[in-house]
Design a protein around this motif. Structure first.
Motif, PDB file in Angstrom:
ATOM      1  N   LEU A  92      32.199  40.374  71.260  1.00 51.63           N
ATOM      2  CA  LEU A  92      31.639  41.717  71.378  1.00 51.63           C
ATOM      3  C   LEU A  92      30.887  41.927  72.687  1.00 51.63           C
ATOM      4  O   LEU A  92      31.088  42.924  73.384  1.00 51.63           O
ATOM      5  CB  LEU A  92      30.705  41.992  70.192  1.00 51.63           C
ATOM      6  N   GLU A  93      30.039  40.984  73.039  1.00 55.37           N
ATOM      7  CA  GLU A  93      29.207  41.158  74.236  1.00 55.37           C
ATOM      8  C   GLU A  93      30.059  41.239  75.498  1.00 55.37           C
ATOM      9  O   GLU A  93      29.766  42.027  76.414  1.00 55.37           O
ATOM     10  CB  GLU A  93      28.202  40.007  74.347  1.00 55.37           C
ATOM     11  N   SER A  94      31.141  40.474  75.560  1.00 53.90           N
ATOM     12  CA  SER A  94      31.964  40.460  76.764  1.00 53.90           C
ATOM     13  C   SER A  94      32.724  41.757  76.976  1.00 53.90           C
ATOM     14  O   SER A  94      33.210  42.019  78.086  1.00 53.90           O
ATOM     15  CB  SER A  94      32.953  39.288  76.708  1.00 53.90           C
ATOM     16  N   MET A  95      32.822  42.591  75.939  1.00 53.13           N
ATOM     17  CA  MET A  95      33.560  43.844  76.040  1.00 53.13           C
ATOM     18  C   MET A  95      32.646  45.069  76.042  1.00 53.13           C
ATOM     19  O   MET A  95      33.103  46.203  75.901  1.00 53.13           O
ATOM     20  CB  MET A  95      34.541  43.953  74.871  1.00 53.13           C
ATOM     21  N   THR A  96      31.359  44.847  76.248  1.00 51.79           N
ATOM     22  CA  THR A  96      30.389  45.936  76.145  1.00 51.79           C
ATOM     23  C   THR A  96      30.733  47.105  77.053  1.00 51.79           C
ATOM     24  O   THR A  96      30.668  48.273  76.662  1.00 51.79           O
ATOM     25  CB  THR A  96      28.977  45.415  76.469  1.00 51.79           C
ATOM     26  N   GLU A  97      31.115  46.807  78.304  1.00 50.04           N
ATOM     27  CA  GLU A  97      31.389  47.897  79.251  1.00 50.04           C
ATOM     28  C   GLU A  97      32.646  48.674  78.873  1.00 50.04           C
ATOM     29  O   GLU A  97      32.762  49.872  79.156  1.00 50.04           O
ATOM     30  CB  GLU A  97      31.494  47.359  80.692  1.00 50.04           C
ATOM     31  N   VAL A  98      33.586  48.004  78.216  1.00 47.86           N
ATOM     32  CA  VAL A  98      34.799  48.688  77.755  1.00 47.86           C
ATOM     33  C   VAL A  98      34.447  49.675  76.649  1.00 47.86           C
ATOM     34  O   VAL A  98      34.890  50.838  76.670  1.00 47.86           O
ATOM     35  CB  VAL A  98      35.835  47.661  77.260  1.00 47.86           C
ATOM     36  N   PHE A  99      33.642  49.234  75.702  1.00 50.24           N
ATOM     37  CA  PHE A  99      33.249  50.124  74.610  1.00 50.24           C
ATOM     38  C   PHE A  99      32.438  51.307  75.136  1.00 50.24           C
ATOM     39  O   PHE A  99      32.605  52.436  74.675  1.00 50.24           O
ATOM     40  CB  PHE A  99      32.426  49.364  73.563  1.00 50.24           C
ATOM     41  N   ALA A 100      31.590  51.038  76.113  1.00 45.35           N
ATOM     42  CA  ALA A 100      30.772  52.114  76.674  1.00 45.35           C
ATOM     43  C   ALA A 100      31.628  53.163  77.358  1.00 45.35           C
ATOM     44  O   ALA A 100      31.291  54.359  77.357  1.00 45.35           O
ATOM     45  CB  ALA A 100      29.758  51.531  77.660  1.00 45.35           C
ATOM     46  N   ALA A 101      32.738  52.747  77.935  1.00 37.94           N
ATOM     47  CA  ALA A 101      33.626  53.692  78.618  1.00 37.94           C
ATOM     48  C   ALA A 101      34.474  54.493  77.639  1.00 37.94           C
ATOM     49  O   ALA A 101      35.080  55.499  78.036  1.00 37.94           O
ATOM     50  CB  ALA A 101      34.530  52.935  79.585  1.00 37.94           C
ATOM     51  N   HIS A 102      34.502  54.063  76.377  1.00 40.73           N
ATOM     52  CA  HIS A 102      35.304  54.757  75.359  1.00 40.73           C
ATOM     53  C   HIS A 102      34.443  54.927  74.103  1.00 40.73           C
ATOM     54  O   HIS A 102      34.728  54.352  73.044  1.00 40.73           O
ATOM     55  CB  HIS A 102      36.562  53.953  75.049  1.00 40.73           C
ATOM     56  N   PRO A 103      33.407  55.762  74.195  1.00 42.46           N
ATOM     57  CA  PRO A 103      32.410  55.835  73.122  1.00 42.46           C
ATOM     58  C   PRO A 103      32.943  56.379  71.798  1.00 42.46           C
ATOM     59  O   PRO A 103      32.356  56.114  70.753  1.00 42.46           O
ATOM     60  CB  PRO A 103      31.345  56.764  73.715  1.00 42.46           C
ATOM     61  N   GLY A 104      34.033  57.115  71.817  1.00 43.24           N
ATOM     62  CA  GLY A 104      34.547  57.677  70.568  1.00 43.24           C
ATOM     63  C   GLY A 104      35.555  56.806  69.863  1.00 43.24           C
ATOM     64  O   GLY A 104      36.098  57.199  68.815  1.00 43.24           O
ATOM     65  N   VAL A 105      35.836  55.623  70.409  1.00 46.66           N
ATOM     66  CA  VAL A 105      36.877  54.759  69.853  1.00 46.66           C
ATOM     67  C   VAL A 105      36.233  53.721  68.929  1.00 46.66           C
ATOM     68  O   VAL A 105      35.322  53.005  69.337  1.00 46.66           O
ATOM     69  CB  VAL A 105      37.659  54.060  70.986  1.00 46.66           C
ATOM     70  N   PRO A 106      36.704  53.616  67.690  1.00 47.20           N
ATOM     71  CA  PRO A 106      36.091  52.650  66.765  1.00 47.20           C
ATOM     72  C   PRO A 106      36.306  51.209  67.191  1.00 47.20           C
ATOM     73  O   PRO A 106      37.364  50.857  67.734  1.00 47.20           O
ATOM     74  CB  PRO A 106      36.787  52.936  65.429  1.00 47.20           C
ATOM     75  N   VAL A 107      35.303  50.387  66.939  1.00 49.82           N
ATOM     76  CA  VAL A 107      35.357  48.953  67.228  1.00 49.82           C
ATOM     77  C   VAL A 107      35.211  48.222  65.903  1.00 49.82           C
ATOM     78  O   VAL A 107      34.183  48.327  65.238  1.00 49.82           O
ATOM     79  CB  VAL A 107      34.229  48.533  68.193  1.00 49.82           C
ATOM     80  N   TYR A 108      36.264  47.493  65.517  1.00 50.76           N
ATOM     81  CA  TYR A 108      36.252  46.761  64.259  1.00 50.76           C
ATOM     82  C   TYR A 108      36.014  45.285  64.548  1.00 50.76           C
ATOM     83  O   TYR A 108      36.654  44.695  65.415  1.00 50.76           O
ATOM     84  CB  TYR A 108      37.576  46.933  63.520  1.00 50.76           C
ATOM     85  N   THR A 109      35.087  44.695  63.796  1.00 50.62           N
ATOM     86  CA  THR A 109      34.729  43.302  64.011  1.00 50.62           C
ATOM     87  C   THR A 109      34.517  42.610  62.675  1.00 50.62           C
ATOM     88  O   THR A 109      34.408  43.262  61.625  1.00 50.62           O
ATOM     89  CB  THR A 109      33.478  43.185  64.893  1.00 50.62           C
ATOM     90  N   GLY A 110      34.489  41.294  62.721  1.00 49.76           N
ATOM     91  CA  GLY A 110      34.266  40.524  61.509  1.00 49.76           C
ATOM     92  C   GLY A 110      34.278  39.046  61.833  1.00 49.76           C
ATOM     93  O   GLY A 110      34.413  38.633  62.992  1.00 49.76           O
ATOM     94  N   THR A 111      34.170  38.237  60.811  1.00 49.71           N
ATOM     95  CA  THR A 111      34.227  36.795  61.011  1.00 49.71           C
ATOM     96  C   THR A 111      35.657  36.389  61.359  1.00 49.71           C
ATOM     97  O   THR A 111      36.619  37.119  61.098  1.00 49.71           O
ATOM     98  CB  THR A 111      33.798  36.062  59.738  1.00 49.71           C
ATOM     99  N   ASP A 112      35.769  35.207  61.939  1.00 43.45           N
ATOM    100  CA  ASP A 112      37.103  34.706  62.270  1.00 43.45           C
ATOM    101  C   ASP A 112      37.998  34.646  61.030  1.00 43.45           C
ATOM    102  O   ASP A 112      39.196  34.964  61.097  1.00 43.45           O
ATOM    103  CB  ASP A 112      37.009  33.317  62.891  1.00 43.45           C
ATOM    104  N   ALA A 113      37.431  34.234  59.905  1.00 47.24           N
ATOM    105  CA  ALA A 113      38.215  34.093  58.679  1.00 47.24           C
ATOM    106  C   ALA A 113      38.747  35.435  58.207  1.00 47.24           C
ATOM    107  O   ALA A 113      39.918  35.551  57.814  1.00 47.24           O
ATOM    108  CB  ALA A 113      37.365  33.444  57.586  1.00 47.24           C
ATOM    109  N   VAL A 114      37.926  36.451  58.242  1.00 51.13           N
ATOM    110  CA  VAL A 114      38.361  37.775  57.797  1.00 51.13           C
ATOM    111  C   VAL A 114      39.436  38.333  58.726  1.00 51.13           C
ATOM    112  O   VAL A 114      40.470  38.850  58.279  1.00 51.13           O
ATOM    113  CB  VAL A 114      37.163  38.753  57.726  1.00 51.13           C
ATOM    114  N   LEU A 115      39.233  38.203  60.035  1.00 57.94           N
ATOM    115  CA  LEU A 115      40.212  38.737  60.979  1.00 57.94           C
ATOM    116  C   LEU A 115      41.543  37.989  60.875  1.00 57.94           C
ATOM    117  O   LEU A 115      42.610  38.595  60.977  1.00 57.94           O
ATOM    118  CB  LEU A 115      39.666  38.664  62.398  1.00 57.94           C
ATOM    119  N   GLU A 116      41.459  36.675  60.672  1.00 57.07           N
ATOM    120  CA  GLU A 116      42.690  35.895  60.536  1.00 57.07           C
ATOM    121  C   GLU A 116      43.444  36.289  59.268  1.00 57.07           C
ATOM    122  O   GLU A 116      44.687  36.304  59.253  1.00 57.07           O
ATOM    123  CB  GLU A 116      42.368  34.406  60.527  1.00 57.07           C
TER     124      GLU A 116
END
Length: 274
Positions: free
Chosen positions: A61-85
């Protein structure tokens, strides 16, 4: 937005990514493609493509902060490695994924208008080979790529990843789709290249093939190189529709190279100004 359920409908687009046949059918129908890895996501965005959502584990998440800031209306989905896998079917180890809107497809006329060196991919169905060919084409002076109806999707996630995102920078178009009466237009579509002033050269071992380093090949101002699928090679129909057949001189009893490796050799040898 934190994900806890593998069946969360908001991220259905990221599910079953290991099912290549399913992805080929559904991605284009839904007008999307999936960019895989943080580097590829950034290249897609730099090419002007629009994201629908981002999908990544907590540690990225932290490494993509500037990307998210440039696209404020786009949802960001996150979770644990197990859930995403459990959603994707594989371990995410290349950073972010993103669902992107497919750009409006270019026509063959559009990609050929300013091109002097063109690669034509006939029935190249392996996504890894296709992506590698795009990467070589972008790095070795090919101006455009035409893709036959039976070739793989350049915007399939593996093709994009292997190409290192160069599918976003080199113009390409589908060519030879069936007409309104169901008649196949491939390989008759090669006539379109000839009408545009291209010499059509097929990279294939044939009795009439000339060596790739034949000086006469460099005399063509506009040259289109047809590459066939791994194994079968260029079809008989495409060979008959080509102006010249070319081969890579080989040593030690080896008769050919993998199509991706062969493309890189040919693109280098046939580059403009060589």
């Amino acid at each position: 937005m934190e994900l806890t359920d593998a069946d969360d409908p908001r991220v259905a687009v990221y599910s079953r990514l290991t099912d290549a046949a399913l992805r080929r059918r559904t991605d284009a129908d839904h007008g999307i493609y999936l960019a895989e890895s943080s580097a590829v996501v950034r290249r897609a965005l730099a090419a002007g493509h629009r994201p629908r959502s981002f999908f990544l584990s907590h540690r990225y998440l932290e490494s993509m902060t500037e990307v998210f800031a440039a696209h404020p209306g786009v949802p960001v989905y996150t979770g644990t490695d197990a859930v995403l896998e459990s959603i994707t079917g594989f371990h995410l180890h290349r950073g972010a994924l993103a669902a992107m809107d497919r750009p409006h497809p270019l026509s063959p006329d559009e990609v050929l208008s300013r091109a002097r060196r063109v690669a034509v991919l006939e029935n190249v169905s392996d996504h890894t080979n296709l992506g590698a060919i795009f990467r070589s084409a972008a790095g070795l002076g090919v101006d455009a790529i035409l893709v036959s109806p039976e070739s793989a999707d350049p915007l399939y996630r593996r093709s994009i990843r292997v190409s290192m995102g160069t599918v976003f920078s080199i113009p390409w178009a589908r060519v030879g789709e069936a007409d309104g009466r169901g008649r196949a237009a491939w390989p008759a579509a090669l006539d379109q290249l000839r009408a545009a002033g291209f010499t059509v050269a097929a990279l294939e071992l044939s009795e009439s093939a000339v060596d790739l380093d034949d000086p006469s090949l460099r005399d063509h101002e506009r040259l289109a190189l047809v590459l066939g699928a791994e194994g079968p090679g260029v079809t008989a129909g495409a060979l008959a529709a080509s102006d010249v057949h070319v081969r890579i001189p080989m040593a030690s009893g080896v008769d050919s190279l993998n199509v991706a490796a062969a493309s890189a050799v040919a693109f280098w040898e046939l580059r403009r100004g060589a």
